[in-house]
Design a protein around this motif. Structure first.
Motif, short mmCIF file in Angstrom:
data_model
loop_
_atom_site.label_atom_id
_atom_site.label_comp_id
_atom_site.label_asym_id
_atom_site.label_seq_id
_atom_site.Cartn_x
_atom_site.Cartn_y
_atom_site.Cartn_z
N GLN A 189 0.83 -1.20 0.00
CA GLN A 189 0.00 0.00 0.00
C GLN A 189 0.87 1.26 0.00
O GLN A 189 0.61 2.20 -0.75
N GLU A 190 1.91 1.27 0.83
CA GLU A 190 2.82 2.40 0.86
C GLU A 190 3.55 2.54 -0.47
O GLU A 190 3.72 3.64 -1.00
N GLY A 191 3.97 1.41 -1.03
CA GLY A 191 4.63 1.42 -2.33
C GLY A 191 3.70 1.90 -3.42
O GLY A 191 4.13 2.59 -4.35
N ALA A 192 2.41 1.57 -3.32
CA ALA A 192 1.44 2.00 -4.31
C ALA A 192 1.28 3.51 -4.30
O ALA A 192 1.14 4.13 -5.37
N LYS A 193 1.31 4.12 -3.12
CA LYS A 193 1.23 5.58 -3.05
C LYS A 193 2.43 6.21 -3.74
O LYS A 193 2.29 7.16 -4.50
N GLN A 194 3.61 5.66 -3.46
CA GLN A 194 4.83 6.17 -4.09
C GLN A 194 4.78 5.95 -5.60
O GLN A 194 5.15 6.84 -6.37
N LEU A 195 4.32 4.77 -6.02
CA LEU A 195 4.22 4.47 -7.44
C LEU A 195 3.26 5.44 -8.11
O LEU A 195 3.53 5.92 -9.22
N GLN A 196 2.14 5.75 -7.47
CA GLN A 196 1.17 6.70 -8.02
C GLN A 196 1.84 8.04 -8.30
O GLN A 196 1.66 8.64 -9.36
N LEU A 221 4.20 7.67 -11.27
CA LEU A 221 3.47 7.59 -12.54
C LEU A 221 2.97 8.97 -12.96
O LEU A 221 3.01 9.32 -14.14
N GLU A 222 2.51 9.76 -11.99
CA GLU A 222 2.03 11.10 -12.31
C GLU A 222 3.15 11.97 -12.87
O GLU A 222 2.92 12.83 -13.71
N ALA A 223 4.38 11.75 -12.40
CA ALA A 223 5.52 12.56 -12.82
C ALA A 223 6.13 12.09 -14.15
O ALA A 223 6.87 12.83 -14.79
N MET A 224 5.80 10.86 -14.57
CA MET A 224 6.37 10.32 -15.80
C MET A 224 5.83 11.03 -17.03
O MET A 224 4.72 11.54 -17.04
N GLU A 225 6.64 11.01 -18.08
CA GLU A 225 6.21 11.50 -19.38
C GLU A 225 6.55 10.41 -20.38
O GLU A 225 7.72 10.16 -20.67
N ILE A 226 5.52 9.76 -20.91
CA ILE A 226 5.70 8.63 -21.82
C ILE A 226 5.34 9.09 -23.22
O ILE A 226 4.27 9.64 -23.45
N GLU A 227 6.26 8.85 -24.13
CA GLU A 227 6.10 9.34 -25.51
C GLU A 227 5.61 8.23 -26.43
O GLU A 227 6.12 7.12 -26.41
N GLY A 228 4.62 8.57 -27.23
CA GLY A 228 4.17 7.70 -28.31
C GLY A 228 4.45 8.41 -29.62
O GLY A 228 4.36 9.63 -29.70
N GLN A 229 4.79 7.64 -30.67
CA GLN A 229 5.17 8.25 -31.95
C GLN A 229 4.42 7.62 -33.11
O GLN A 229 3.95 6.49 -33.03
N MET A 231 2.88 0.64 -16.42
CA MET A 231 2.07 0.46 -15.22
C MET A 231 2.06 -1.01 -14.79
O MET A 231 2.22 -1.31 -13.61
N ARG A 232 1.86 -1.90 -15.73
CA ARG A 232 1.80 -3.33 -15.42
C ARG A 232 3.14 -3.80 -14.83
O ARG A 232 3.17 -4.50 -13.81
N GLU A 233 4.23 -3.39 -15.46
CA GLU A 233 5.55 -3.79 -15.00
C GLU A 233 5.82 -3.26 -13.59
O GLU A 233 6.30 -3.99 -12.73
N ARG A 234 5.48 -2.02 -13.33
CA ARG A 234 5.73 -1.43 -12.01
C ARG A 234 4.85 -2.08 -10.94
O ARG A 234 5.29 -2.29 -9.82
N MET A 235 3.60 -2.42 -11.29
CA MET A 235 2.72 -3.08 -10.32
C MET A 235 3.22 -4.49 -10.02
O MET A 235 3.14 -4.94 -8.88
#
Length: 113
Positions: free
Chosen positions: A27-34, A37-45, A97-101
């Motif tokens: 649960q604590e890790g999930a908060k940190q992960l959230q 994830l919010e800070a990430m910038e994922i690029e699609g091309q 997301m799947r990998e991090r979870m």
């Protein structure tokens, strides 16, 4: 009946306690992960990077970049390229997301389940 408690042996109780501790860590890790994830910038091309779409790790749209080189292709082509870049960004963010979870929940086992 006396002394049997709830049918849990001390070993089972320890397993359950350990599982609850692990769940709290998750649960604590999930908060940190959230937050991560919010800070990430994922690029699609699409079109070799001529159209780029950026999503957060939570799949929130951030921005779109369109090269002037594709502006003359017409609205339909440009629309298709933006959609393709969005799909690419979505696929990458979903995989991230799947990998991090999976990393977060690895080793979590709850007795009796």
């Amino acid at each position: 009946m006396a002394g049997k408690g709830f049918g849990f042996s001390l070993g089972k109780m320890k397993e359950l306690t350990d599982a609850f501790k692990k769940a709290q860590q998750v649960q604590e890790g999930a908060k940190q992960l959230q937050e991560e994830l919010e800070a990430m910038e994922i690029e699609g091309q699409a079109a070799g990077g001529l159209v780029k779409v950026y999503l957060s790790g939570n799949q929130e749209p951030l921005k779109v970049e369109i090269s002037p080189d594709v502006l003359g292709e017409g609205a339909e082509v440009l629309s298709d390229l933006v959609a393709a870049a969005m799909k690419d960004a979505y696929a990458q963010s979903t995989a991230t997301m799947r990998e991090r979870m999976e990393e977060l929940t690895s080793g979590l086992s709850i007795p009796g389940l």
